[in-house]
Every structure is written in C-alpha cells, then in structure tokens.
Design an enzyme around this catalytic site. Sequence first.
Site, PDB file in Angstrom:
ATOM      1  N   ASP A  64       0.867  -1.188   0.000  1.00 13.25           N
ATOM      2  CA  ASP A  64       0.000   0.000   0.000  1.00 13.25           C
ATOM      3  C   ASP A  64       0.898   1.230   0.000  1.00 13.25           C
ATOM      4  OD1 ASP A  64      -2.578   1.410   0.227  1.00 13.25           O
ATOM      5  OD2 ASP A  64      -1.856   2.005   2.190  1.00 13.25           O
ATOM      6  N   SER A  65       0.298   2.373  -0.361  1.00 13.08           N
ATOM      7  CA  SER A  65       1.075   3.611  -0.348  1.00 13.08           C
ATOM      8  C   SER A  65       1.507   3.978   1.076  1.00 13.08           C
ATOM      9  CB  SER A  65       0.236   4.753  -0.928  1.00 13.08           C
ATOM     10  OG  SER A  65      -0.931   4.917  -0.155  1.00 13.08           O
ATOM     11  N   TYR A 108      -0.708   8.701  -2.456  1.00 11.30           N
ATOM     12  CA  TYR A 108      -0.617   8.532  -3.909  1.00 11.30           C
ATOM     13  C   TYR A 108      -1.820   9.168  -4.619  1.00 11.30           C
ATOM     14  CZ  TYR A 108       2.958   4.747  -3.949  1.00 11.30           C
ATOM     15  OH  TYR A 108       4.094   4.002  -3.867  1.00 11.30           O
ATOM     16  N   CYS A 147      -4.183  -1.501  -2.305  1.00  8.58           N
ATOM     17  CA  CYS A 147      -4.311  -0.065  -2.504  1.00  8.58           C
ATOM     18  C   CYS A 147      -5.145   0.128  -3.764  1.00  8.58           C
ATOM     19  CB  CYS A 147      -2.905   0.516  -2.697  1.00  8.58           C
ATOM     20  SG  CYS A 147      -2.879   2.271  -3.096  1.00  8.58           S
ATOM     21  N   GLU A 191      -2.946   9.290   7.640  1.00  8.45           N
ATOM     22  CA  GLU A 191      -1.479   9.189   7.675  1.00  8.45           C
ATOM     23  C   GLU A 191      -0.868  10.112   8.739  1.00  8.45           C
ATOM     24  OE1 GLU A 191       0.909   7.280   5.726  1.00  8.45           O
ATOM     25  OE2 GLU A 191      -0.875   6.089   5.317  1.00  8.45           O
ATOM     26  N   CYS A 210     -11.000   2.777  -0.643  1.00  9.48           N
ATOM     27  CA  CYS A 210      -9.637   3.194  -0.337  1.00  9.48           C
ATOM     28  C   CYS A 210      -9.293   2.485   0.964  1.00  9.48           C
ATOM     29  CB  CYS A 210      -9.543   4.703  -0.148  1.00  9.48           C
ATOM     30  SG  CYS A 210      -7.927   5.228   0.490  1.00  9.48           S
ATOM     31  N   HIS A 245      -7.401   3.077   3.273  1.00  6.38           N
ATOM     32  CA  HIS A 245      -7.261   3.910   4.479  1.00  6.38           C
ATOM     33  C   HIS A 245      -8.599   4.181   5.157  1.00  6.38           C
ATOM     34  CE1 HIS A 245      -3.296   4.817   2.827  1.00  6.38           C
ATOM     35  NE2 HIS A 245      -2.997   5.512   3.912  1.00  6.38           N
TER      36      HIS A 245
HETATM   37  N1  DGL Z   1      -4.845   3.439   0.467  1.00  5.47           N
HETATM   38  C1  DGL Z   1      -4.793   3.725  -0.896  1.00  5.47           C
HETATM   39  C2  DGL Z   1      -6.056   3.364  -1.625  1.00  5.47           C
HETATM   40  O1  DGL Z   1      -6.615   2.368  -1.331  1.00  5.47           O
HETATM   41  C3  DGL Z   1      -4.217   4.994  -1.384  1.00  5.47           C
HETATM   42  C4  DGL Z   1      -4.196   6.148  -0.529  1.00  5.47           C
HETATM   43  C5  DGL Z   1      -3.282   7.234  -1.056  1.00  5.47           C
HETATM   44  O2  DGL Z   1      -2.077   7.045  -0.961  1.00  5.47           O
HETATM   45  O3  DGL Z   1      -3.793   8.242  -1.538  1.00  5.47           O
HETATM   46  O4  DGL Z   1      -6.526   4.014  -2.512  1.00  5.47           O
END
Ligand code: DGL
Length: 269
Positions: A6-7, A38, A69, A154, A188, A190
Amino acid sequence: MIGVFDSGFGGLSILKDLRRVLPEYDFVYLGDNARAPYGSRTFETIFRYTLQAVRELFSRGCPLVILACNTASAKALRSIQQDILPYEFPDRRVLGIVRPTAEEIGKFSRGGHIGVLGTAGTVSSGSYLIEIGHFFPELKVTQHACPMWVPIVENGERGTEGARFFVKKDVDALMASDPQIDAVLLACTHYPLLESEIRAALPPQVRLVFQGDIVAAKTIDYLKRHPEMDARLSKGGKTAYLTSDTAEFFEKGAFLFGIEGISAESVAL
Ligand code: DGL
C-alpha cells in the site's frame, strides 16, 4: 511469502483480514509511507512507484503480491500485469483489489444504488464504474473523491474535530448526489480507519462495505484455484513489515492502527 503493498498504512486494514483467514501463511507488508499519499498523483508516477514496490517485494522472495491499494490497483496494475510481468517475471503474479471488490458489490445493495468513496486517482480512473458495470450493469453507481481522508489517517488525525468535519462534508456530498444510495463502498484501504467518523455522518440505514473481508475471501479462492502458486508460499505464520520511511515512523503509526510490538525495516525504493 505473500507481498502486500500500500502507499502507506491503509493496506494494514486488508492485511489484518488476510492474516485472519490465512493465519498459517507468511506475509511481507510494504508501505511506501515516505511518498504517501498517492491519491492525487499522476498515472505515470503511481505506476513508477508501484512497480518499484513490487520489484522490492519480488526481490524479498514473494511469488505473489497483492496491491492492497485501490489507487495503485486502478492506475498501475494493468500495466504491470501486461507490460512487465510477462517479460521480466513470468512466474510471478500481482493481484489488485478493484476487480474482486466489483465482483461482489452487488450483494450489498437492496435498492441497487451504490456509493463509492475513493481517492481522486481512483475516482478519476473510472475503474469502479467500468468493473462494476461488467458484473452488475443494473446498479446505479455514484462516486465521490475524498482527498483529505488519507492525509488525515497518515497524520494521525483520526478522532479529531477536523477529521469529523471533512468526513461529514464528503459523505454529505455523496448522499446529496444520490439520496437513494443504500450501500457505500470504502474504495480506499485507508478509509476503514475512519469508520466511526463515517458511520456518524451516514444515514443509519446505509450499509458500509469494507474491502478487507472481500479481498480475504477472494485470496482464499485464488489460492484454491492456483495450487501451484499456493505450493510456493511459505507457511510459518509470520509477518514482516517494510517501509520507505523510517522504521520508527512505521512502528509508531502501525501502533495507532492496533498493530503492536512489531519491528519494521526501512527500505529504499
Ligand atoms: N490506500 C490507498 C487506496 O486504497 C491509497 C491512498 C493514497 O495514498 O492516496 O486508494
């Protein structure tokens, strides 16, 4: 080992479910924390960063990597699968989480109106509209990008007034676009970490859909269908953690997500 990328910290929400259903397997988690988020980056940059991460996980001995991700799955997976693997790593596999989620999403809505919350990159890629359209053409899908949510996670701002404000703002915008939405996909990795803020903002009858369970079930299914891959995966029940930031940063952050007592390793991507 199964590589999970993941990012940043978000993929830990997927890893948790993978470990729950596959406790005997070994995992290596890689978070590109130094370069997260990302979400608003270009296709080229997300592809380049994701490929570097995949190469790192391959070099650690992972025959199988899961992009936990959505942004990387939406923007980098296809190019990696089509332009890199057949030529450089014909015996390795990289799987994403957009398609497996799209395959299941129809089960969660009674009225046929789904909301998709994701990063700007995931939303603008149109991947969910395309993939859900393949499997459930009758569903009405409304997307909304939440560019503030990943930085909130984050930066350890969960549970604050600021987090509640931005979550409510985006949830309200989604529901205003289609008040008939009865299931909302957190597209996402997160976002599950903001579950309490999201539930507080959503009308109570709306169902929240988490990807962790879906991805875990789909991974079991994949391994059953690919015994040759399964045979290559080590099964010692261990998990290693890699980060492109410092080990201390990752260990502290992971603690906030309920993962305690780990020692991470810092890697240059
Ligand atoms: N957690 C990631 C996703 O599922 C990306 C979050 C990010 O780095 O913007 O999209």
